[in-house]
Motif scaffolding. Structure first.
Motif, PDB file in Angstrom:
ATOM      1  N   GLY A  20      32.593  45.136  49.362  1.00  0.00           N
ATOM      2  CA  GLY A  20      32.021  43.887  48.867  1.00  0.00           C
ATOM      3  C   GLY A  20      32.901  42.688  49.139  1.00  0.00           C
ATOM      4  O   GLY A  20      33.725  42.684  50.041  1.00  0.00           O
ATOM      5  N   MET A  21      32.698  41.679  48.312  1.00  0.00           N
ATOM      6  CA  MET A  21      33.317  40.380  48.558  1.00  0.00           C
ATOM      7  C   MET A  21      34.442  40.081  47.575  1.00  0.00           C
ATOM      8  O   MET A  21      34.890  38.947  47.474  1.00  0.00           O
ATOM      9  CB  MET A  21      32.251  39.289  48.390  1.00  0.00           C
ATOM     10  CG  MET A  21      31.069  39.408  49.315  1.00  0.00           C
ATOM     11  SD  MET A  21      31.465  38.741  50.905  1.00  0.00           S
ATOM     12  CE  MET A  21      31.721  37.029  50.474  1.00  0.00           C
ATOM     13  N   GLY A  22      34.870  41.082  46.814  1.00  0.00           N
ATOM     14  CA  GLY A  22      35.774  40.836  45.694  1.00  0.00           C
ATOM     15  C   GLY A  22      37.040  40.089  46.049  1.00  0.00           C
ATOM     16  O   GLY A  22      37.391  39.107  45.395  1.00  0.00           O
ATOM     17  N   HIS A  23      37.729  40.558  47.082  1.00  0.00           N
ATOM     18  CA  HIS A  23      39.022  39.941  47.393  1.00  0.00           C
ATOM     19  C   HIS A  23      38.841  38.502  47.873  1.00  0.00           C
ATOM     20  O   HIS A  23      39.569  37.604  47.459  1.00  0.00           O
ATOM     21  CB  HIS A  23      39.744  40.764  48.454  1.00  0.00           C
ATOM     22  CG  HIS A  23      40.036  42.166  48.019  1.00  0.00           C
ATOM     23  ND1 HIS A  23      40.911  42.455  47.003  1.00  0.00           N
ATOM     24  CD2 HIS A  23      39.544  43.354  48.439  1.00  0.00           C
ATOM     25  CE1 HIS A  23      40.957  43.766  46.829  1.00  0.00           C
ATOM     26  NE2 HIS A  23      40.131  44.338  47.683  1.00  0.00           N
ATOM     27  N   LEU A  24      37.852  38.310  48.757  1.00  0.00           N
ATOM     28  CA  LEU A  24      37.605  36.952  49.264  1.00  0.00           C
ATOM     29  C   LEU A  24      37.205  36.015  48.131  1.00  0.00           C
ATOM     30  O   LEU A  24      37.654  34.867  48.065  1.00  0.00           O
ATOM     31  CB  LEU A  24      36.468  36.983  50.285  1.00  0.00           C
ATOM     32  CG  LEU A  24      36.825  37.189  51.749  1.00  0.00           C
ATOM     33  CD1 LEU A  24      35.554  37.229  52.575  1.00  0.00           C
ATOM     34  CD2 LEU A  24      37.728  36.071  52.241  1.00  0.00           C
ATOM     35  N   THR A  25      36.361  36.504  47.249  1.00  0.00           N
ATOM     36  CA  THR A  25      35.873  35.662  46.154  1.00  0.00           C
ATOM     37  C   THR A  25      37.023  35.224  45.254  1.00  0.00           C
ATOM     38  O   THR A  25      37.113  34.067  44.833  1.00  0.00           O
ATOM     39  CB  THR A  25      34.813  36.420  45.342  1.00  0.00           C
ATOM     40  OG1 THR A  25      33.777  36.841  46.237  1.00  0.00           O
ATOM     41  CG2 THR A  25      34.213  35.557  44.260  1.00  0.00           C
ATOM     42  N   VAL A 170      39.569  35.800  36.243  1.00  0.00           N
ATOM     43  CA  VAL A 170      39.292  34.837  37.317  1.00  0.00           C
ATOM     44  C   VAL A 170      37.856  34.990  37.815  1.00  0.00           C
ATOM     45  O   VAL A 170      37.427  36.087  38.180  1.00  0.00           O
ATOM     46  CB  VAL A 170      40.280  35.052  38.489  1.00  0.00           C
ATOM     47  CG1 VAL A 170      39.845  34.276  39.722  1.00  0.00           C
ATOM     48  CG2 VAL A 170      41.684  34.652  38.060  1.00  0.00           C
ATOM     49  N   THR A 171      37.138  33.885  37.806  1.00  0.00           N
ATOM     50  CA  THR A 171      35.817  33.860  38.443  1.00  0.00           C
ATOM     51  C   THR A 171      35.748  32.641  39.353  1.00  0.00           C
ATOM     52  O   THR A 171      36.450  31.649  39.137  1.00  0.00           O
ATOM     53  CB  THR A 171      34.662  33.797  37.422  1.00  0.00           C
ATOM     54  OG1 THR A 171      34.857  32.684  36.557  1.00  0.00           O
ATOM     55  CG2 THR A 171      34.582  35.077  36.603  1.00  0.00           C
ATOM     56  N   LEU A 172      34.895  32.738  40.345  1.00  0.00           N
ATOM     57  CA  LEU A 172      34.795  31.653  41.337  1.00  0.00           C
ATOM     58  C   LEU A 172      34.236  30.391  40.711  1.00  0.00           C
ATOM     59  O   LEU A 172      34.711  29.290  40.981  1.00  0.00           O
ATOM     60  CB  LEU A 172      33.906  32.121  42.494  1.00  0.00           C
ATOM     61  CG  LEU A 172      33.677  31.153  43.639  1.00  0.00           C
ATOM     62  CD1 LEU A 172      34.993  30.709  44.266  1.00  0.00           C
ATOM     63  CD2 LEU A 172      32.781  31.777  44.700  1.00  0.00           C
ATOM     64  N   SER A 270      31.830  41.043  39.465  1.00  0.00           N
ATOM     65  CA  SER A 270      30.537  40.926  38.787  1.00  0.00           C
ATOM     66  C   SER A 270      30.696  41.114  37.284  1.00  0.00           C
ATOM     67  O   SER A 270      30.012  40.455  36.497  1.00  0.00           O
ATOM     68  CB  SER A 270      29.491  41.869  39.374  1.00  0.00           C
ATOM     69  OG  SER A 270      30.029  43.079  39.726  1.00  0.00           O
ATOM     70  N   PHE A 271      31.600  41.984  36.873  1.00  0.00           N
ATOM     71  CA  PHE A 271      31.831  42.185  35.445  1.00  0.00           C
ATOM     72  C   PHE A 271      32.212  40.860  34.777  1.00  0.00           C
ATOM     73  O   PHE A 271      31.608  40.461  33.770  1.00  0.00           O
ATOM     74  CB  PHE A 271      32.957  43.214  35.260  1.00  0.00           C
ATOM     75  CG  PHE A 271      33.342  43.488  33.839  1.00  0.00           C
ATOM     76  CD1 PHE A 271      32.630  44.415  33.078  1.00  0.00           C
ATOM     77  CD2 PHE A 271      34.435  42.860  33.245  1.00  0.00           C
ATOM     78  CE1 PHE A 271      32.989  44.691  31.766  1.00  0.00           C
ATOM     79  CE2 PHE A 271      34.805  43.130  31.944  1.00  0.00           C
ATOM     80  CZ  PHE A 271      34.076  44.047  31.198  1.00  0.00           C
ATOM     81  N   HIS A 272      33.185  40.184  35.353  1.00  0.00           N
ATOM     82  CA  HIS A 272      33.648  38.949  34.707  1.00  0.00           C
ATOM     83  C   HIS A 272      32.669  37.789  34.887  1.00  0.00           C
ATOM     84  O   HIS A 272      32.538  36.935  34.003  1.00  0.00           O
ATOM     85  CB  HIS A 272      35.061  38.607  35.188  1.00  0.00           C
ATOM     86  CG  HIS A 272      36.083  39.555  34.643  1.00  0.00           C
ATOM     87  ND1 HIS A 272      36.536  40.646  35.354  1.00  0.00           N
ATOM     88  CD2 HIS A 272      36.664  39.631  33.419  1.00  0.00           C
ATOM     89  CE1 HIS A 272      37.385  41.330  34.597  1.00  0.00           C
ATOM     90  NE2 HIS A 272      37.487  40.740  33.421  1.00  0.00           N
ATOM     91  N   GLY A 344      40.900  31.949  34.465  1.00  0.00           N
ATOM     92  CA  GLY A 344      42.322  31.984  34.827  1.00  0.00           C
ATOM     93  C   GLY A 344      42.614  31.410  36.207  1.00  0.00           C
ATOM     94  O   GLY A 344      43.779  31.294  36.596  1.00  0.00           O
ATOM     95  N   ALA A 345      41.565  31.042  36.945  1.00  0.00           N
ATOM     96  CA  ALA A 345      41.775  30.604  38.327  1.00  0.00           C
ATOM     97  C   ALA A 345      42.609  29.324  38.405  1.00  0.00           C
ATOM     98  O   ALA A 345      43.413  29.156  39.328  1.00  0.00           O
ATOM     99  CB  ALA A 345      40.431  30.399  39.018  1.00  0.00           C
TER     100      ALA A 345
END
Lengths: 362, 205
Positions: A20-25, A170-172, A270-272, A344-345
């Motif tokens: 998936g896209m987790g690291h990039l996100t 951390v979320t985008l 997706s969880f966060h 936290g981002a």
């Protein structure tokens, strides 16, 4: 790709090749909050990397071992050679590697640019007794950045108690940036009316109720809830009469208000996103991951009353679980929102900026 | 660390232990280079063992999606570049490479692109590699050509490329490259590698 120019210090964001896209996100979440005067640049092993140009970020791609089919030894040579070239070309003030397995060769690349400060962005919640030997690689880095996990009290993995800069989850995107329901549905091309559920459980067979995806879709359809999936392969299995929609948008998190409920795996992002952005969710953790302890994460959330959790829907409990989600989901989501410690981002970006500006001054 | 299997993990740890063994550096930096560089020894090995070499002899792990032929891991890797092309040029390149693979079933392919078409390349069973496009380059303009050169050296070395074919912005394979590629299968058969069934129908786009 952004044609950014100038002498601004470079923040080199390196993502590994997870599913998936987790690291990039996560890296984009940091990048978006960096102050001006820094030049972010992404190097990724993910073929989805062009998506970062949505944010005006320069990118380049490095084929992963899986993408090439090469054996580990040969691929490591390629990775090391490419990373050394990138680092010597860009001379970044900061290099951030997001992943749980820093590849051999990254150390060589970091060492080839003495002015570069290196940060290991490493989410926690590792499965118990897994991957601990990777922790030795902390010596390659100047700092470890740990994006927080709302289920941290349930963490039994090797990173617990280690030294790290810990920030909130951390979320985008943040809630204030998300669209309202009507706008979200319009943006995703979804019907304006009627209940809709986001089903995000990885690959599956929509027409087989012994399959997790099939069981979820069947139970939602029985209650008149339309289904939205993010994988074209699943949508293609739907019959004409099925109320199944394919949604392709990055980041989908900015339009989560389009959905009334979600049934999702419990990966970090997706969880966060679902909990922090208030989407009532039934988590079905994927226990097949090599390291990410989705079961612990999802079960903790359920124990806190933030969401529902089922280890499987395929065994016959799907309808009861969906009914509970439709009836109690909104109040669970409200409880999760009340417990949200914030994104936290921004703190993470502050740490990276401080290191970058410190490095640039040296 | 999704995708990392445990046996690979064990091999990695074993390799790390070997690297920490006393005398490892002396062997790696002293003994092995001397053995490799010893022309008399190399000549002797060739005379005694006559190691098989040439097309189709060495087995190598590399993606061979869509090539349903025996011993696909013996096929040479050919890298194609399609730089400065628009979407139509990339599509022509993908069609040309796919057609050559279908007709010959004789090579594994890498396509080097400078556009955001990585997934499209992979959908054709071709490994995608990438160089930054000239329009997106933010270093000195003079440094761009050097960068592309370095990257192509890396492609050839890293993927152990047998032939590098430049398709140009039009995405067309040159007549000489096509001539060479269509001759691979015959050369492989003569050196002992298994040929596909009678027709090249084993290759799928």
């Amino acid at each position: 790709m952004s044609p950014a120019r100038g002498k601004d210090p470079v923040v080199l964001l390196v993502s590994s090749n997870g599913a998936g896209m987790g690291h990039l996100t996560r890296l984009l979440a940091y990048q978006r909050r960096l102050p001006s005067g820094l030049r972010p640049h992404v190097v990724s092993l993910s073929q989805a990397v062009p998506v970062v140009s949505t944010y005006g970020v320069a990118w380049e791609y490095l084929p992963s071992k899986q993408a090439t089919g090469m054996d580990s030894g040969e691929w490591r040579w390629l990775f090391a050679e490419r990373m050394v070239e990138v680092v010597q070309r860009l001379r970044p003030a900061v290099l951030v590697f997001d992943g749980t397995h820093p590849y051999a060769g990254l150390d060589e690349a970091i060492a080839s640019s003495p002015g570069t400060r290196a940060v290991w962005s490493r989410r926690a919640m590792w499965k118990e007794r897994r991957n601990s030997h990777q922790l030795e690689k902390v010596s390659w880095f100047d700092a470890v950045l740990e994006p927080g996990d709302l289920s941290a009290p349930a963490d039994r993995g090797a990173t617990v108690g280690t030294t790290a800069h810990r920030v909130g989850p951390v979320t985008l995107v943040d809630r204030a940036e998300c669209s309202e329901r009507a706008a979200a549905r319009a943006a995703l091309g979804l019907p304006a009316d009627g209940p809709l559920a986001l089903v995000s459980l990885g690959a599956g067979n929509i027409n087989d109720t012994t399959d997790e995806v099939g069981a979820a879709v069947s139970a939602l359809s029985a209650r008149g809830v339309g289904v939205c999936v993010t994988q074209a392969g699943i949508a293609e299995q739907a019959r004409a009469a099925d109320d199944v929609h394919l949604v392709r948008h990055f980041p989908i998190s900015e339009h989560l208000a389009a959905f009334d409920v979600a049934i999702a795996a419990a990966g970090y992002n997706s969880f966060h996103e679902h909990l922090r952005l208030g989407l009532p969710t039934l988590f079905v953790p994927n226990d097949e991951t090599s390291l990410d302890d989705q079961v612990a994460r999802a079960e903790y959330a359920a124990a806190q009353g933030w969401a529902l959790c089922r280890r499987s829907l395929a065994g016959g409990g799907a309808q009861a679980a969906v009914d509970e989600l439709l009836e109690h989901g909104p109040e669970l989501a409200e409880r999760a929102l009340a417990a949200d410690p914030g994104n936290g981002a921004a703190d993470a970006a502050r740490l990276l900026a401080d290191l970058a500006l410190d490095g640039a001054r040296r | 660390m999704s995708g990392v299997d445990r046996s690979a993990d064990r091999r990695q740890r074993f390799a790390a232990r070997v690297r920490r063994t006393p005398g490892y550096l002396a062997v790696k930096d002293g003994v092995l280079p001397r053995l490799r560089g010893n022309t008399a020894l190399t000549d002797l090995v060739w005379r005694v063992f006559t190691p098989a070499h040439g097309l189709g002899e060495a087995r190598r792990m590399f993606r061979s999606d869509g090539l349903d032929v025996p011993d696909a891991d013996r096929l040479p890797v050919i890298a194609f570049t399609v730089l400065g092309a628009d979407d139509a040029g990339v599509d022509r390149a993908l069609r040309a490479i796919t057609e050559l693979r279908r007709d010959t079933a004789a090579f594994r392919a890498v396509l080097v692109v400078d556009r955001p078409v990585l997934a499209r390349v992979r959908d054709h069973g071709i490994v995608a590699d990438h160089v930054i496009g000239e329009a997106d380059w933010y270093g000195d303009a003079d440094a761009y050509a050097e960068y592309v050169g370095r990257r192509l050296v890396s492609v050839v070395q890293g993927f152990r490329v047998w032939h590098l074919a430049h398709l140009g912005p039009g995405g067309q394979v040159s007549a000489t490259d096509e001539q060479l590629i269509r001759a691979i299968r015959g050369a492989m058969s003569s050196s002992g590698a298994a040929a596909p069934d009678d027709s090249p129908s084993g290759a799928h786009p």
